[in-house]
Design an enzyme around this catalytic site. Structure first.
Site, PDB file in Angstrom:
ATOM      1  N   SER A 172      -3.941   3.425   4.341  1.00 18.38           N
ATOM      2  CA  SER A 172      -4.278   2.658   3.145  1.00 18.38           C
ATOM      3  C   SER A 172      -4.272   1.160   3.442  1.00 18.38           C
ATOM      4  O   SER A 172      -5.145   0.424   2.992  1.00 18.38           O
ATOM      5  CB  SER A 172      -3.287   2.977   2.023  1.00 18.38           C
ATOM      6  OG  SER A 172      -3.649   2.328   0.824  1.00 18.38           O
ATOM      7  N   LYS A 195       0.794  -1.220   0.000  1.00 18.45           N
ATOM      8  CA  LYS A 195       0.000   0.000   0.000  1.00 18.45           C
ATOM      9  C   LYS A 195       0.829   1.274   0.000  1.00 18.45           C
ATOM     10  O   LYS A 195       0.522   2.248   0.684  1.00 18.45           O
ATOM     11  CB  LYS A 195      -0.984   0.013   1.183  1.00 18.45           C
ATOM     12  CG  LYS A 195      -1.810  -1.255   1.324  1.00 18.45           C
ATOM     13  CD  LYS A 195      -2.465  -1.701   0.021  1.00 18.45           C
ATOM     14  CE  LYS A 195      -3.463  -0.708  -0.514  1.00 18.45           C
ATOM     15  NZ  LYS A 195      -4.004  -1.127  -1.846  1.00 18.45           N
ATOM     16  N   THR A 196       1.884   1.283  -0.788  1.00 16.64           N
ATOM     17  CA  THR A 196       2.738   2.467  -0.882  1.00 16.64           C
ATOM     18  C   THR A 196       2.864   2.990  -2.312  1.00 16.64           C
ATOM     19  O   THR A 196       3.748   3.784  -2.608  1.00 16.64           O
ATOM     20  CB  THR A 196       4.145   2.172  -0.330  1.00 16.64           C
ATOM     21  OG1 THR A 196       4.716   1.089  -1.065  1.00 16.64           O
ATOM     22  CG2 THR A 196       4.104   1.829   1.147  1.00 16.64           C
ATOM     23  N   GLY A 197       1.987   2.539  -3.201  1.00 19.37           N
ATOM     24  CA  GLY A 197       2.039   2.945  -4.599  1.00 19.37           C
ATOM     25  C   GLY A 197       2.327   1.792  -5.533  1.00 19.37           C
ATOM     26  O   GLY A 197       2.633   1.990  -6.709  1.00 19.37           O
ATOM     27  N   HIS A 252       6.961  -7.632  -2.355  1.00 18.65           N
ATOM     28  CA  HIS A 252       6.935  -6.858  -1.110  1.00 18.65           C
ATOM     29  C   HIS A 252       8.066  -7.312  -0.183  1.00 18.65           C
ATOM     30  O   HIS A 252       8.197  -6.804   0.931  1.00 18.65           O
ATOM     31  CB  HIS A 252       5.605  -7.064  -0.382  1.00 18.65           C
ATOM     32  CG  HIS A 252       4.429  -6.394  -1.032  1.00 18.65           C
ATOM     33  ND1 HIS A 252       4.490  -5.128  -1.563  1.00 18.65           N
ATOM     34  CD2 HIS A 252       3.138  -6.817  -1.202  1.00 18.65           C
ATOM     35  CE1 HIS A 252       3.302  -4.800  -2.053  1.00 18.65           C
ATOM     36  NE2 HIS A 252       2.476  -5.800  -1.843  1.00 18.65           N
ATOM     37  N   TYR A 286       6.382   8.037  -3.492  1.00 22.12           N
ATOM     38  CA  TYR A 286       5.066   8.256  -4.100  1.00 22.12           C
ATOM     39  C   TYR A 286       4.791   9.750  -4.245  1.00 22.12           C
ATOM     40  O   TYR A 286       4.283  10.210  -5.278  1.00 22.12           O
ATOM     41  CB  TYR A 286       4.014   7.604  -3.202  1.00 22.12           C
ATOM     42  CG  TYR A 286       2.600   7.665  -3.724  1.00 22.12           C
ATOM     43  CD1 TYR A 286       2.153   6.755  -4.676  1.00 22.12           C
ATOM     44  CD2 TYR A 286       1.696   8.620  -3.240  1.00 22.12           C
ATOM     45  CE1 TYR A 286       0.846   6.801  -5.145  1.00 22.12           C
ATOM     46  CE2 TYR A 286       0.393   8.663  -3.700  1.00 22.12           C
ATOM     47  CZ  TYR A 286      -0.029   7.752  -4.650  1.00 22.12           C
ATOM     48  OH  TYR A 286      -1.320   7.796  -5.109  1.00 22.12           O
ATOM     49  N   LYS A 289      -8.243   5.908  -2.941  1.00 20.15           N
ATOM     50  CA  LYS A 289      -8.202   7.348  -3.198  1.00 20.15           C
ATOM     51  C   LYS A 289      -6.954   7.779  -3.957  1.00 20.15           C
ATOM     52  O   LYS A 289      -7.007   8.635  -4.821  1.00 20.15           O
ATOM     53  CB  LYS A 289      -8.276   8.130  -1.883  1.00 20.15           C
ATOM     54  CG  LYS A 289      -9.653   8.209  -1.261  1.00 20.15           C
ATOM     55  CD  LYS A 289      -9.646   9.192  -0.098  1.00 20.15           C
ATOM     56  CE  LYS A 289     -11.041   9.382   0.468  1.00 20.15           C
ATOM     57  NZ  LYS A 289     -11.036  10.368   1.583  1.00 20.15           N
ATOM     58  N   GLY A 290      -5.808   7.211  -3.591  1.00 21.97           N
ATOM     59  CA  GLY A 290      -4.561   7.606  -4.230  1.00 21.97           C
ATOM     60  C   GLY A 290      -4.135   9.018  -3.889  1.00 21.97           C
ATOM     61  O   GLY A 290      -3.396   9.649  -4.643  1.00 21.97           O
ATOM     62  N   THR A 293       0.394  -0.553  -6.997  1.00 24.45           N
ATOM     63  CA  THR A 293      -0.476  -0.721  -8.165  1.00 24.45           C
ATOM     64  C   THR A 293      -0.111   0.278  -9.254  1.00 24.45           C
ATOM     65  O   THR A 293      -0.021  -0.071 -10.440  1.00 24.45           O
ATOM     66  CB  THR A 293      -1.945  -0.547  -7.756  1.00 24.45           C
ATOM     67  OG1 THR A 293      -2.250  -1.458  -6.689  1.00 24.45           O
ATOM     68  CG2 THR A 293      -2.878  -0.832  -8.932  1.00 24.45           C
TER      69      THR A 293
END
Length: 337
Positions: free
Chosen positions: A171, A81-83, A141, A230, A302-303, A85
């Site tokens: 996130s 969850k740090t960018g 990861h 990010y 949300k990003g 995707t």
């Protein structure tokens, strides 16, 4: 995403004696590791300095022993969850752009980014052939110090992305809460999850050690490891897309830049574009080795930068900032806030 231990899998599938011995060794290792109750109520094990649930620990041990990269492989690395995707989408689009013609559309329009770039510790741990060898991208990861030696000693390149710890935590909490609801389990209260995170307990955590591992490696091997944040990527995406392409060995030509190719990739991989696609709104995703469907939409919340302030108190934010500052002190790394 928890799975049965290898020994259970083997009893069910009648695999070879070699695989049985491997499962026995794995179970013996598991029995010696420190254990705590982690996120989603699962047991988390401390292995080589980092915490994992059984699913990811099994995958990690497997790839440490058996995975061999191609010399041209490029690894997209991150803490969850740090960018991840977004970076997967950008690197995939950059690498495959030459394949596209007027009659061909990018796979990113019909498949979610996680189905375009396989995960080392899940997809490839379950089935090493579960990839298109013509697309030398692999995601992970896994902390740098825990990567298979075959990767560290290779000429493979690694692109690492991280973000402000507060946004990463929020996130992650939303993502895992969605998992729990899909399993008809009451989500872990945010305050309890925050305590675990501040104590370093999360899959592939502590977060600060994950970041520091790749940061220090990027200083030692700048030609092999590209360290990104990010926040800086959001601030000047075009410059970072060109930087990514150059680092990967797929630089844009002058003709491509003048033709707007960089902006096309940015637009196609934007949060707004990806989250609006039918595949990412309504389709489901299953991690290999699990039977739990994951709504693709949970990968697109949300990003935004700074959304943590809508969920954490100022005191909680200051506490996590203080932890990160102390842990990163002396490293030369200062993450954006």
């Amino acid at each position: 995403m928890e799975s049965s231990l290898p020994s259970t899998q083997i009893l069910d599938s009648g695999e070879s004696a070699e695989r049985k011995n491997e499962a026995k060794n794995y179970s013996e290792v598991m029995s010696t590791l420190p254990k705590v109750k982690g996120w989603r109520g699962y047991d988390y094990y401390l292995y080589q300095g980092f915490w994992y649930d059984t699913f990811f620990l099994e995958g990690l041990v497997s790839v440490q022993e058996h995975f061999h990269p191609q010399s041209t492989d490029i690894f997209v690395a991150s803490s969850p969850k740090t960018g991840t995707t977004w970076l997967k989408a950008l690197t995939f689009a950059i690498l495959t752009r030459s394949r596209l013609s007027g009659s061909t559309t990018s796979s990113l329009l019909t498949k979610m980014p996680h189905d375009c770039v396989p995960f080392l510790e899940s997809d490839l741990a379950q089935d090493p052939s579960n990839r298109d060898l013509a697309i030398p991208l692999v995601s992970t990861h896994v902390p740098y110090s825990c990567l298979p030696q075959s990767i560290i000693s290779s000429s493979c390149k690694i692109i690492y992305i991280c973000r402000d710890a507060k946004d990463a935590f929020v996130s992650l909490w939303y993502f895992l809460s969605a998992h729990q609801r899909s399993e008809n389990v009451e989500p872990l209260p945010l305050e309890e999850a925050f305590e675990l995170f501040c104590n370093g307990i999360a899959n592939f955590g502590p977060y600060w050690d994950h970041v520091l591992g790749y940061w220090r490696a990027s200083l030692e091997f700048p030609e092999k490891i590209l360290f990104l944040t990010y926040e800086e990527m959001k601030k000047d995406t075009a410059a970072h897309v060109k930087k990514l392409a150059e680092f990967m060995g797929y630089s844009f030509t002058l003709e491509e830049e003048e033709g707007g190719e960089v902006q096309k990739i940015i637009s196609m991989c934007s949060f707004e574009e990806l989250s609006s696609l039918e595949v990412n709104k309504n389709a489901v995703h299953r991690a290999p080795g699990t039977s739990i469907p994951i709504q693709n939409s949970v990968f697109f919340r949300k990003g935004e930068i700074g959304d943590w302030a809508n969920h954490l108190t100022p005191e909680m934010g200051a506490r996590l900032d203080d932890i990160m500052e102390k842990k990163l002190k002396g490293s030369g790394l200062k993450l954006p806030r």
